[in-house]
Design an enzyme around this catalytic site. Structure first.
Site, short mmCIF file in Angstrom:
data_model
loop_
_atom_site.label_atom_id
_atom_site.label_comp_id
_atom_site.label_asym_id
_atom_site.label_seq_id
_atom_site.Cartn_x
_atom_site.Cartn_y
_atom_site.Cartn_z
CE LYS A 141 -49.38 7.81 -6.70
NZ LYS A 141 -48.01 7.26 -6.59
CB SER B 198 -47.13 6.59 -10.31
OG SER B 198 -46.90 6.33 -8.94
CB SER C 108 -44.07 6.59 -7.60
OG SER C 108 -44.20 5.77 -8.74
N1 GLN Z 1 -41.76 3.63 -12.24
C1 GLN Z 1 -41.88 2.61 -11.27
C2 GLN Z 1 -42.81 1.52 -11.75
O1 GLN Z 1 -43.42 1.72 -12.74
C3 GLN Z 1 -42.30 3.19 -9.97
C4 GLN Z 1 -43.70 3.00 -9.57
C5 GLN Z 1 -43.97 3.46 -8.17
O2 GLN Z 1 -43.08 3.79 -7.42
N2 GLN Z 1 -45.24 3.43 -7.80
O3 GLN Z 1 -42.94 0.51 -11.16
#
Ligand code: GLN
Length: 484
Positions: free
Chosen positions: A75, A152, A176
């Site tokens: 990532k 994400s 995410s």
């Molecule tokens: N969808 C969640 C958010 O927007 C998860 C983000 C994450 O785990 N980095 O905060």
């Protein structure tokens, strides 16, 4: 196609000299070149260096570790020394930020000979659940290109599912890793907070951020975990709790295991296909000798609201370092220092990051701290207690990963709250710091993947991986691939 092998299969073939590491790496590169134009999972390619490493490993001819010679993607928030890393944000991309140091987990993987091939797409600074907030544009779901892969870590999930790599690294702050794994049909592991070092990984919300793998099988996730996990002097939140023992995870059955089913995770608006797939999975576990028990996690309903206070508060503080002075996007100095900050940050950050900085700053301000931040922290404690209580009765808890299948790209445009509500089953575990696994458990009538979540107690990676592995021995959802 060699790139479709699992880590365990590839290791076997490398060891027997049936394939070379160069062939394996080249196969991933060919796959990226062939399909990524459509999927857009990879935002930085480091193929030259990957092939050189592969050749070196071939010339040494030794594969001492299951990950030696295994190509992977990372990532775009993990620092790799000398390789552009942008968190998919213009604030770093505009000046092509190149980290002068390496994250602990990529270091550990490279030490055993795993080969990094490039960076995967993510929502900007991991804020989002669809990869749509990336400055490079959205990744597409390999099962249906008009849908999101989730986020994400959507690039890591889509890349793994479409066989562009053997595994990928992601981060999970509020879902995410688990949500994109569920949307794309791969295996994603969110670890216990403190299990894996966060050193060198760009922060979103420091009390919630965790690092973990996205793989083709639970067995592979176990192998990756055994390398990346453990105490790191550079991250004081890591612990010296023993690293999970893969031989125990992969050889035990689940007879007599107690599985909790919490009613709060089977809500009204849930898609019927999702409900049915999870019900089938529960039946499979019963056939494998586990027993199920109805439990309650009564504060689940407050988890999204509390998460979306605590997370932006920590975001607002973590984003302060991007000021256009030390690194990243800069402008020609004009006006006062405050004017300078304002312009750099206005130009460099996208709307979701700005929204969270504003919410967080507001909730932490003197007049509102007690009403929002302190209140959310109290809810966090109640959620932790729910799990502590539940795990006195059961060994693991099962739920869907998401109430719905992957949504179309653009479906939540202009409606951030609708996007936040996608995380309804994913925010409690980070609040409690517990581990959870996301594995494939079926398909919807539109042929879109459905994910099953297996939650365990703090430091309980062994039990959730064992449960997931038993399920994958009995089913073949995880073997299904999109046609591209
Ligand atoms: N969808 C969640 C958010 O927007 C998860 C983000 C994450 O785990 N980095 O905060």
């Amino acid at each position: 196609m060699l790139s479709s092998l699992t880590i365990a299969q590839a290791h076997d073939k490398l060891k027997r000299k049936e394939i070379s590491c160069e062939e394996l790496t080249q196969s991933c590169i060919d796959r990226i070149e062939h399909v990524d134009e459509k999927i857009h999972a990879v935002v930085y390619r480091n193929f030259g260096s990957a092939l050189n490493k592969a050749k070196k490993i071939d010339s040494e001819g030794e594969f001492p570790h299951p990950l030696t010679g295994i190509p992977f993607l990372v990532k775009d928030t993990f620092s790799e020394k000398g390789i552009p890393t942008t968190a998919c944000s213009n604030i770093l991309r505009n000046k092509d930020y190149i980290p002068p140091f390496e994250s602990t987990v990529t270091n550990r993987l490279k030490d055993v000979g795993a080969i990094s091939m490039g960076k995967t797409n993510t929502d900007e600074f991991t804020m989002g659940g669809s990869t749509e907030t990336s400055c490079y544009g959205s990744t597409h779901n390999p099962w249906n290109l008009s849908r999101t892969p989730g986020g994400s870590s959507g690039g890591s999930a889509a890349g793994t599912t479409s066989d562009q790599c053997l595994f990928a690294l992601g981060t999970d702050t509020g879902g995410s890793i688990r949500q994109p794994a569920g949307f794309c049909n791969c295996t994603g592991l969110r670890c216990t907070y403190g299990r894996n070092s966060r050193y060198g990984v760009m922060s979103m919300a420091s009390s919630l951020d965790t690092i973990g793998p996205l793989c083709k099988t639970v067995e592979d996730a176990t192998l990756v975990l055994s390398v990346i996990a453990g105490k790191d002097p550079y991250d004081p939140t890591t612990s010296d709790v023993p690293v999970p023992d893969s031989s125990k995870i992969l050889t035990q059955n689940i007879k007599g295991m107690r599985i909790g089913i919490a009613k709060e995770y089977f809500t009204e608006g849930m898609q019927t296909d999702v409900k049915n797939a999870v019900a089938d999975a529960i039946r499979t576990f019963e056939e494998l000798g586990a027993s199920t028990e109805d439990i309650s996690l009564p504060h689940t309903q407050y988890s999204v609201a509390a998460y979306y206070i605590i997370c932006p508060c920590e975001v607002s503080s973590n984003m302060a370092r991007y000021d256009g002075i030390r690194y990243g996007h800069t402008i020609l100095r004009h006006g006062s220092l405050i004017d300078y900050y304002e312009r750099v940050r206005s130009e460099g950050f996208g709307p979701e990051v700005k929204r969270r900085i504003m919410i967080g700053t507001y909730a932490l301000s003197a007049g509102y701290f007690d009403a929002y931040y302190r209140q959310a922290q109290k809810v966090r404690t109640l959620i932790q207690r729910d799990f502590l209580e539940a795990f006195t009765k059961v060994d693991v808890i099962l739920s869907p990963v998401s109430p719905n299948i992957a949504f179309p790209i653009g479906a939540h445009d202009g409606d951030p709250v609708a996007m936040y509500l996608e995380d309804v089953f994913l925010c409690s575990q980070p609040m409690a710091g517990i581990p959870a696994l996301s594995i494939p458990c079926g398909f919807s009538s539109e042929n879109m993947p459905i994910g099953l979540q297996i939650m365990g107690p703090q430091w309980g990676e062994e039990v959730i991986l064992k449960t997931g592995h038993a399920y994958q021995q009995a089913t073949d959802w995880h073997r299904k691939k999109p046609s591209l």
